[in-house]
Design a protein around this motif. Structure first.
Motif, PDB file in Angstrom:
ATOM      1  N   VAL A 146      27.584  47.354  92.175  1.00 47.68           N
ATOM      2  CA  VAL A 146      26.812  46.108  92.115  1.00 47.68           C
ATOM      3  C   VAL A 146      26.022  45.900  93.400  1.00 47.68           C
ATOM      4  CG1 VAL A 146      27.006  43.591  92.043  1.00 47.68           C
ATOM      5  CG2 VAL A 146      28.312  44.981  90.438  1.00 47.68           C
ATOM      6  N   TYR A 157      23.165  43.476  90.195  1.00 48.06           N
ATOM      7  CA  TYR A 157      24.160  42.997  89.246  1.00 48.06           C
ATOM      8  C   TYR A 157      23.709  43.061  87.799  1.00 48.06           C
ATOM      9  CZ  TYR A 157      21.404  38.710  88.847  1.00 48.06           C
ATOM     10  OH  TYR A 157      20.391  37.818  88.612  1.00 48.06           O
ATOM     11  N   VAL A 208      26.158  43.723  84.580  1.00 46.18           N
ATOM     12  CA  VAL A 208      26.612  42.613  83.741  1.00 46.18           C
ATOM     13  C   VAL A 208      26.138  42.785  82.303  1.00 46.18           C
ATOM     14  CG1 VAL A 208      26.457  40.119  83.380  1.00 46.18           C
ATOM     15  CG2 VAL A 208      26.768  41.018  85.685  1.00 46.18           C
ATOM     16  N   GLY A 238      30.466  41.366  88.860  1.00 39.35           N
ATOM     17  CA  GLY A 238      29.066  40.976  88.969  1.00 39.35           C
ATOM     18  C   GLY A 238      28.855  39.534  89.391  1.00 39.35           C
ATOM     19  N   LYS A 272      28.136  38.630  93.125  1.00 37.16           N
ATOM     20  CA  LYS A 272      26.803  39.078  93.538  1.00 37.16           C
ATOM     21  C   LYS A 272      25.731  38.147  92.992  1.00 37.16           C
ATOM     22  CE  LYS A 272      24.507  42.262  95.815  1.00 37.16           C
ATOM     23  NZ  LYS A 272      24.773  42.500  97.256  1.00 37.16           N
ATOM     24  N   ASP A 284      17.034  39.734  88.436  1.00 37.09           N
ATOM     25  CA  ASP A 284      17.860  40.383  89.453  1.00 37.09           C
ATOM     26  C   ASP A 284      17.368  40.072  90.852  1.00 37.09           C
ATOM     27  OD1 ASP A 284      19.847  41.842  90.479  1.00 37.09           O
ATOM     28  OD2 ASP A 284      19.276  43.761  89.624  1.00 37.09           O
ATOM     29  N   GLY A 341      29.770  42.281  96.960  1.00 40.23           N
ATOM     30  CA  GLY A 341      30.299  42.725  95.677  1.00 40.23           C
ATOM     31  C   GLY A 341      31.525  43.587  95.841  1.00 40.23           C
TER      32      GLY A 341
END
Length: 405
Positions: free
Chosen positions: A68, A73, A77, A117, A120, A185, A341
């Motif tokens: 991650v 992430y 995820v 995740g 993060k 992201d 993470g």
């Protein structure tokens, strides 16, 4: 919390996922009982559902935090939610023991993806002073999931356990679509006072988090704290029967629902309590809360009056969850962001190791007619957890050419 529109969307999405993930984890006990009565499986066979889940969770968590940190992430995820959608649906479609155990193993992979995740996501989308509050609400979804599992989930399982997992699968699918279409992201939010801008970061090494002393101390504190929490959830109904002669199922259910409600309130409020009253003193707050929990556990198991025991029980769960939530919020201030993470992966491993050894530890000290020595042992574990937090060192800041802690 003063958040922008995008931050509220992210908050809603991660809390929604958390509720379904914790509903899933809390429902499995009711499901195991239903499978035993429906298909004649043994308790030992159903115990494998818990074991394989933890094994797959840890297998993903070991590299998960680093992945991650290094690659972001969103992909992680999305994959985890896709796995949860598919395997939860399949879990509700099978009846054979081998298939049930295998699919629960695969669900563990998906659950680990979200758990690794989430930290993060929080660190990417919120400022450091917002992270504690957001984290506390995310952690509080464990209590919400427990309440739903004890009410709606149990009802669905008793009616038709297959439909309960189809419902879970549908929830995961909604969450998957929300992550794909609503969350970005590389996030930048230009809202006034809430700008979160990603600065270029050094790539994290695989073992960087394991070399960080603060991370290891916090993981040890989480291990002992979660050991106590899991023990309470796992053994409390039997403790109430053995030590307090509570045999009425309705009374037991009410006590457990109230237990989950108090747990949820404590976790949801912990971020606000810490940032408002204990900012900069989080580690001392964890220590004091842990000591109070230890005292209340002893009062609970030794109280000569039933109402005093129940009062001490509820105070203990409140202070225990305050300490646990605080342990999961301080890494945002104490651990370098580029390994956040991986750091939470280490904490998660600590939590699950505590969860794995917890039932055996309690049973080791339990007597046929009392859990007195078991709860004394749990009290000692809470003291150790709080003591570990005191050894955590705050990062040194360079201000005006001088070092300040």
């Amino acid at each position: 919390m003063k958040l922008t529109k995008n931050q509220w969307i992210v908050f809603g999405v991660i809390c929604f996922i958390g509720i379904f993930a914790n509903l899933d984890k809390s429902m499995i006990g009711f499901t195991a009982d239903k499978l035993i009565s429906t298909y004649g499986f043994t308790k030992t066979q159903m115990g494998n559902l818990s074991s394989v889940f933890y094994v797959s969770f840890i297998l993903v968590t070991i590299p998960g935090g680093w992945l991650v940190d290094r690659f972001g992430y969103k992909q992680f995820v999305v994959i985890s939610l896709a796995l949860l959608t598919v395997f939860s649906f399949l879990f509700g479609s099978v009846t054979g023991l081998g298939a049930i155990v295998l699919l629960r193993f695969m669900v563990g992979f998906g659950q680990a993806g979200y758990t690794n995740g989430a930290p993060k996501i929080i660190s990417e989308h919120y400022q450091s002073d917002q992270c504690a509050k957001v984290q506390s609400f995310v952690v509080a979804t464990a209590g919400i999931g427990g309440i739903l599992a004890s009410t709606v989930g149990e009802s669905m399982i008793n009616s038709n356990w297959h439909y309960a997992y189809y419902f879970l699968s549908a929830g995961y699918l909604v969450a998957l679509l929300a992550v794909i279409f609503l969350m970005k992201d590389n996030f930048k939010d230009k809202g006034a006072g809430n700008a979160v801008v990603k600065a270029p970061q050094q790539k994290a090494g695989f073992f960087d988090a394991w070399k960080n002393k603060n991370t290891l101390l916090l993981a040890l504190a989480v291990l002992f704290s979660n050991l106590v929490g899991v023990a309470m959830l796992f053994w409390l109904p039997n403790v109430l029967r053995i030590n307090f002669n509570v045999e009425n199922q309705g009374t037991l259910s009410k006590i457990m629902v109230a237990f989950y409600i108090i747990m949820t309130i404590a976790m949801a409020s912990s971020g606000s309590i810490i940032t408002k009253f204990f900012k900069g003193k989080e580690l001392k707050f964890i220590f004091v809360s842990s000591i109070l929990t230890a005292v209340c556990l002893v009062v609970f198991i030794t109280a000569p009056i039933y109402m005093l025991a129940i009062g001490a029980l509820y105070v203990s769960v409140f202070t225990m969850m305050l300490a646990f939530s605080a342990l999961l919020s301080v890494p945002y201030q104490l651990v370098p962001k580029q390994i956040i993470g991986a750091a939470f992966a280490v904490l998660n491993i600590g939590a699950f190791v505590g969860g794995i050894i917890s039932p055996q530890l309690v049973s080791l000290f339990a007597q046929p007619t009392s859990y007195l020595y078991s709860f004394i042992c749990l009290s000692v574990c809470m003291i150790i957890s709080g003591a570990c937090a005191l050894f955590v060192k705050k990062p040194v800041e360079i201000v005006g050419g001088t070092e300040n802690e």
